[in-house]
Structures are given as C-alpha cells and as structure tokens.
Design an enzyme around this catalytic site. Structure first.
Site, PDB file in Angstrom:
ATOM      1  N   HIS A  97      -8.116 -44.855   8.695  1.00  0.00           N
ATOM      2  CA  HIS A  97      -7.592 -45.453   9.916  1.00  0.00           C
ATOM      3  C   HIS A  97      -6.224 -46.099   9.688  1.00  0.00           C
ATOM      4  O   HIS A  97      -5.834 -46.993  10.415  1.00  0.00           O
ATOM      5  CB  HIS A  97      -8.557 -46.513  10.461  1.00  0.00           C
ATOM      6  CG  HIS A  97      -9.881 -45.983  10.873  1.00  0.00           C
ATOM      7  ND1 HIS A  97     -10.885 -45.714   9.973  1.00  0.00           N
ATOM      8  CD2 HIS A  97     -10.379 -45.629  12.099  1.00  0.00           C
ATOM      9  CE1 HIS A  97     -11.945 -45.237  10.612  1.00  0.00           C
ATOM     10  NE2 HIS A  97     -11.668 -45.173  11.915  1.00  0.00           N
ATOM     11  N   GLU A 133     -11.336 -33.577  19.163  1.00  0.00           N
ATOM     12  CA  GLU A 133      -9.868 -33.512  19.213  1.00  0.00           C
ATOM     13  C   GLU A 133      -9.350 -32.094  19.493  1.00  0.00           C
ATOM     14  O   GLU A 133      -8.446 -31.904  20.300  1.00  0.00           O
ATOM     15  CB  GLU A 133      -9.271 -34.038  17.905  1.00  0.00           C
ATOM     16  CG  GLU A 133      -9.227 -35.557  17.785  1.00  0.00           C
ATOM     17  CD  GLU A 133     -10.572 -36.161  17.422  1.00  0.00           C
ATOM     18  OE1 GLU A 133     -11.524 -35.404  17.170  1.00  0.00           O
ATOM     19  OE2 GLU A 133     -10.658 -37.397  17.404  1.00  0.00           O
TER      20      GLU A 133
END
Lengths: 324, 387
Positions: free
Chosen positions: A127, A60
């Site tokens: 998540h 990321e």
C-alpha cells in the site's frame, strides 16, 4: 485566494468537471456510499447519482476494461484505483488496450486513472509503492504526478479533458499534508510542462510528487549556507518537459534528481540520460540520483523512514555536490 | 523536434559573434539551408543558413546583440517529431581545436573545458587557476571568477591609456602564444632573384589585368613556386598532431591579409590544381573580400601552409609565426632592386628574401634548406618570354 488541501483540490477538480461535462463519470471500489477510501468522492453519489458514481467489485481488470469501452463510446471515465499498488491487476488493460488503441485503430481513449501512491503512511509493501516507471515505459500513456494543490487541481482537469489515457498519480501523504492557494475560477495546468518552483544558480534539483516538499526544505537549508538550489518540479513524467530541465542544467552545471520510487530504471535514469546526451558540455559534476533503495517498502515505521528519501538526505547530497 | 540554432564557432579561436539581421520573424516557416540570419564575428560577416526546415518559433538573440559562440540564438520547430536533436548551423570546422586537453592529474569537468575553450584560455593558464572543488578541482565558479577578474579593465595610471583587447585582438594574441608554445620555431632565410619575373610582369601586367580582371603581382608566382616545392617536400604541407605528423594531400595555401584592426588568413583551396591566372584571380578575390569582411567561415579553415607577404609593409626580412597546426609558414620580403654579383660583374637585379619559419620538432634545417632552394629555383627558372 483560498488555501485548500491537496485532497480538496482533487475533489474540486472532479466535482467541477462532472458538473460541467455530463460525459465525465467515476468508477472504483467504495467510491459511492463510502465516499472513497480517502474520502475524496464523499457526497458525489448524492449529487451526481449512481449512473455517474459507480461502485465496482474488487476487479481492477474488469472496471478498467469497462472504462476503456465507455471512453471508446464517447464518455470520459475517471477510474479510482484505491491504492496504486493494485493497478498491476489492470496492467494488461492499461498498457495493451488503453495505451495502444489509438495507434491501432485511430480511436481516442479519453480515460483517466487516478492512482493514490507513495509511502510515509506506514502502510506496508502493498500500500505504499511508487509504480510510475511501469507506465512511463509504455508508449501511448501520459503520466502525471502533481506536488501542490494548485497543480493537482489544474493537472486533473487537464487530464480529464485530454483525449489520451492519463495515469494520474496522487501522493497519499500529500492529501492532508500539502496546503496551498488555489484560485476559485476554472483553470488547467497543461500536461507536459515542468515548473521551476524555486530559482537558483548553483545546483538543479529535479523532482516531483511528495519529494517537492522535502526538496523545498532542503533548498532553504542550503540557501543558509550560500548555495542556491533551483528546484524543478517535473509535474508530468510523460511527456517529459526536457526543455525546462536542460535550461536549468545549462544554468547551474550540477544536478541532483530525487524520487521516492526505487532507483533502477526509474524516471531519474531517463532524466540523467537526457542530460548526459544533450548538455554534457555544461556539466560541472556527475549527475547524482537520490531515490529509495531497490527493496520493497518496509512496514516498520523506523525502517520506512530509513528507506525514504527526505530533506536531510537531500541536504547531504546537495552539500556533497556543492563541494565537488 | 526542436532544432537549436547556435552562434557558430567560425575559426579556431573566435570567441563571440554579433547578430546583424534576422531574415525570418518568429512564426514564419523556414526551409533547411535557407538564409536565416547574418552574423558578424571578430573575423568576418557571414550569412547563416537554417540548420533545418520548420517554423522559427523563438528568437532568443536580437539584432545588435553580441553573444559567445555556441550560445543558442533561436529555436526552430521541425516537421519531424521523432527525436530530440541539437544542430549547429555549420559543421565544426575541420581541425578545430577541441576541448583543451586534460593534463597531469588535474581533471576538468565538461563545463570547465567548455568555458575555458569559449574564453580562449590556454591549457597552461587553466592549470594555474586555483581550484576550490574537491581535491583542488577547478569548478565552473572558479573559472567564471577567474575570467571575470581577467576581463576587468585595469585603471590607467597617470600618463597611460588603457585599450582593452577586441575579440579579434584576443583571438590573435591567444593564437600567437599558443603557436609559440606549441611549435619550437626556427627560421631559415634565402635570397631569390626575381628579375625574370619582374621583367615579365612589367611587360604583361596591363594585358593581364584587362584579360583576367585582377592585377598581376609577385604573389601568384611565389604561390605557384611554393606549391611545386610542397609537392616535392610533403612534410612541409602537413599538420602536426602532438607526436604525429599528418601529411596533407591537398595543398591549401593560407594567405595572410592585414586588416585595419588585425589580421586574417583566407585559404586558397586546392592550389595544386590551379594555373597562374587562377591563383591570381582567386587570391585577389579572397584578399578583397577579407578586407570587406565578406568571407565565408569555410574560407578561413583548412589551410595546410601559409604565405605572408611582408613586402606590402616594406619589410625585407622577418620571422613569421606558424599558423597552428601547420608545420611551416613562408614570409616573402619586399622585391627590391639591389646591386649584386653575377659571375664577376656587379649588376642590378630585383631581389627578395624568402623567410621560412618551420616547426623544428618535425622539420630540420636541411629539409628547410632544400625546400627553400626548390622555391628559389622555381622563381629564378621562370621563363620571361613565355606567353
């Protein structure tokens, strides 16, 4: 007007912007051949080629850094975080580089980071998070969180065309659970404008994202009891449209703020403080918040249901406020 | 930064105002303190200066519309964009009645207090409204329903005519009731011999009018004598703040002026520093502009003692009502020629009655008497030969 899903609205916005502007390109994990974890970018690789639909490694910080570099060179990158939870790996790039570059060097960073967020899919603590407050608190970023297909498409187009870094929070639960009319012609929803989704004179219900659906259900139930709820969808969390919020509170005198993120230092705290500062003399009851508790998102489905705000909990708070 | 222009609170009990004219159109720039609009309240017409510089982005209330005080009238987008701010065009008047104080165990929300204040509800009236909220709390809805009920015009029966209160009438009525409920009034009356002043006035009035441009009435003499007495008895020049008395160093004399549809009290500020001719000129200017409805909001605020000229209506004696939160008020009866005993002789003198209504919580009869004696001495000791 055709009715489409929230997911399809986001897909259309990306497709049309890429089609209209060659500077727009995509980066992210599994967005190419696989078509994205949620299949939003399915077919993009075939249409736009691998120069504009770039599958990245699991890094990321690296691909957000690359996107910032491209933005500084005049491109309009749209980064996909597979899950908003992992945005923290790129936190330094976002809050120190993307957010501050224009302030330091007067060079705009036209970057969009799409962050699929939120719970109700029983996906566990890594998540399902709602990390919007991290970015609202950081000067230099715009933060949006649409609730409907119409807003999702219009806000994503506006975000891509905006010269500033925008964190675009798209709620995963809404992808296939929100449907609505979206006009076929090109349009945008301007950043920084809240929307009164339902007018009412008794209580202002201020929310965004997946909670707008729950709020609608709750408002309908309250209406049957003779309490008219005004539903304000803030849509853009920063810059916050305080005018619309304050106008509504002046009208009703009672406020419930609902969000799925934990309560402490969430956007609800900011909204409550603005109301207390600016329209105190219009308040007929304490400002009330309904949020998730200050814990990680549980994995167990019944526990997650217990954890999340929903229409039933909203009705309870509204009933309490109505009788105050 | 967006600046909100609101209908200002002009006097302590003014409830609404009418926009007369906008000097700027939407989209036009405006400087801070530049005249932005004129409004008419139940008391006066006044020009409102812009609370800040910027662009007039939205006009919410058009000329001719009447709205309650504190209603937003327009938005100005200021040049600075650093923070949100709401600005009222005029500072809250000094000594203005704040939100109605909470009494007993019954607490009121800010919205209820705001509405109650805007509609001129007395604290006791607010206490009596039945509440449908938790533990009998008065909700905003309860209050709005009560106000609507109160303001409904009653249906006249045969042989009756019903005239609803004008905002000014309501403001006066509310103030009178509040004053009588707040201050236990007592009235002391004394007689003063105005003969010397009457002689002086007869001789000098033409020259005075020519020199100073205003008539020479009895009022400036009485004002001056009152100011001197207030200096000696500062408890009469005071504001009563529940269980405290606040002595005011500045002497600001309110002068009650009757209008066709009510009453207004412009204030002669800093009267302790004014000469007789200055008092005459300024009082004449204030009374004239009060009748023409051309007073500024600041000119009806901050009075510390009030004079009431009863003589203009031919009244000899009266018991005036105190202007809150002042400690006393003086009514002056008509100056009339009467036979009175001086020494052992009955003679004709120009006499007047001075009627002092005082707040008996803080002022006793003895002090009222001494104060009246001081004014009487000042009036009777006037030297008619002075230039």
């Amino acid at each position: 007007m055709p009715e489409i899903t929230y997911l399809e609205a986001i897909r259309q916005a990306l497709w049309e912007e890429m089609d209209q502007n060659e500077q727009v390109f995509l980066l992210g994990e599994d967005i190419g051949t696989y078509g994205g974890a949620f299949k939003i970018t399915k077919g993009f690789l075939e249409k736009f080629g691998e120069d504009r639909v770039i599958d990245t490694p699991l890094s990321e910080s690296g691909f957000v850094g690359a996107a910032i570099g491209a933005a500084l060179m005049g491109m309009r990158p749209v980064v996909e975080m597979q899950f908003a939870d992992f945005i923290s790996c790129a936190f330094d790039q976002i809050v120190n580089m993307a957010a501050k570059h224009h302030y330091r060097l007067r060079e705009p960073v036209p970057l969009v980071i799409r962050a699929p967020y939120g719970g109700r899919l029983h996906a566990g603590p890594f998540h399902s998070q709602c990390p919007e407050a991290w970015f609202i608190h950081s000067p230099g970023l715009k933060v949006v969180a649409p609730a409907t297909p119409y807003d999702a498409k219009g806000l994503l187009k506006a975000s891509i065309r905006d010269p500033n870094p925008v964190i675009y929070f798209e709620h995963k639960y809404l992808y296939r659970h929100a449907k609505g009319e979206v006009p076929p012609e090109d349009y945008i929803v301007p950043l920084g404008q809240a929307d009164v989704k339902r007018a009412g004179a008794d209580i202002s219900l201020i929310t965004y994202g997946a909670m707008v659906q729950q709020a609608f259900q709750a408002a309908d139930q309250m209406s049957e009891q003779g309490v008219e709820v005004e539903l304000v969808d803030v849509r853009t969390l920063y810059p916050l449209d305080t005018d619309t919020i304050l106008t509504s509170v002046k009208k009703t005198g009672k406020v419930l703020i609902v969000h799925e993120a934990p309560q402490v230092c969430g956007i609800g705290a900011e909204i409550a403080a603005v109301i207390a500062e600016d329209v105190f003399r219009y308040l007929d009851a304490p400002v009330v918040r309904l949020t998730a508790p200050h814990t990680p998102v549980p994995f167990s489905p019944p526990l997650e249901d217990y954890y999340l705000p929903n229409a039933t909990k909203i009705v309870a708070k509204l009933t309490d406020l109505a009788s105050y | 930064m967006t600046i909100e222009v609101v209908m200002p609170q002009m006097g302590q009990s003014v409830a609404e105002g009418t926009v007369i004219q906008w000097f700027k159109q939407e989209g036009e720039p405006v400087e801070q303190d530049e005249a932005l609009l004129t409004i008419n309240t139940d008391k006066i017409d006044v020009e409102i200066p812009s609370p800040g510089g910027g662009i007039l982005t939205r006009v919410l209330v058009q000329a001719g519309e009447t709205v309650p005080v504190l209603t937003p009238l327009a938005y100005i987008e200021a040049r600075e964009t650093d923070r949100r701010r709401t600005v009222s065009p005029s500072p809250a008047p000094h000594g203005r009645a704040g939100p109605i104080p909470e009494e007993g165990a019954r607490l009121h929300s800010p919205a209820v207090l705001e509405l109650a204040e805007r509609h001129g509800l007395t604290p006791s009236e607010l206490q009596e409204i039945p509440g449908t909220g938790r533990d009998g709390r008065v909700t905003k809805k309860d209050l709005l329903a009560y106000i609507e009920q109160r303001e409904k015009v009653a249906v006249p029966r045969a042989g009756e005519e019903i005239i609803p209160f004008t905002p000014m009438r309501r403001a006066i009525a509310e103030h009178m009731v509040r004053s009588k409920q707040t201050s236990p009034h007592a009235t002391a009356i004394i007689e003063a011999d105005m003969t010397s002043i009457a002689q002086f006035r007869e001789r000098e009035k033409a020259a005075f009018a020519e020199r100073w441009g205003c008539p020479l009435t009895f009022m400036p003499f009485i004002t001056q004598a009152t100011v001197r007495a207030l200096k000696k008895y500062p408890w009469l020049n005071a504001w009563v703040d529940s269980d405290r008395i606040v002595l005011k160093q500045e002497i600001n004399i309110g002068i009650a002026v009757a209008l066709a549809d009510g009453l207004i009290v412009p204030v002669l500020k800093g009267a302790e520093a004014l000469s007789l001719s200055e008092i005459a000129q300024r009082s004449d200017d204030l009374t004239r502009r009060a009748r023409e409805k051309h007073l500024m909001p600041t000119e009806v605020q901050g009075g510390t003692f009030t004079l009431n000229n009863l003589g203009v209506s031919g009244i000899l004696l009266a018991t005036p009502i105190i202007v809150q939160p002042q400690a006393a008020t003086l009514g002056i009866g008509a100056v009339a020629r009467r036979p009175i005993v001086v020494g052992n002789v009955v003679t004709i003198r120009s006499m007047t009655y001075l009627c002092l209504s005082f707040d008996h919580r803080v002022i006793d009869g003895a002090m009222a008497g001494q104060f009246l004696q001081e004014i009487k001495a000042g009036l009777e000791g006037f030297d008619p030969t002075r230039k």
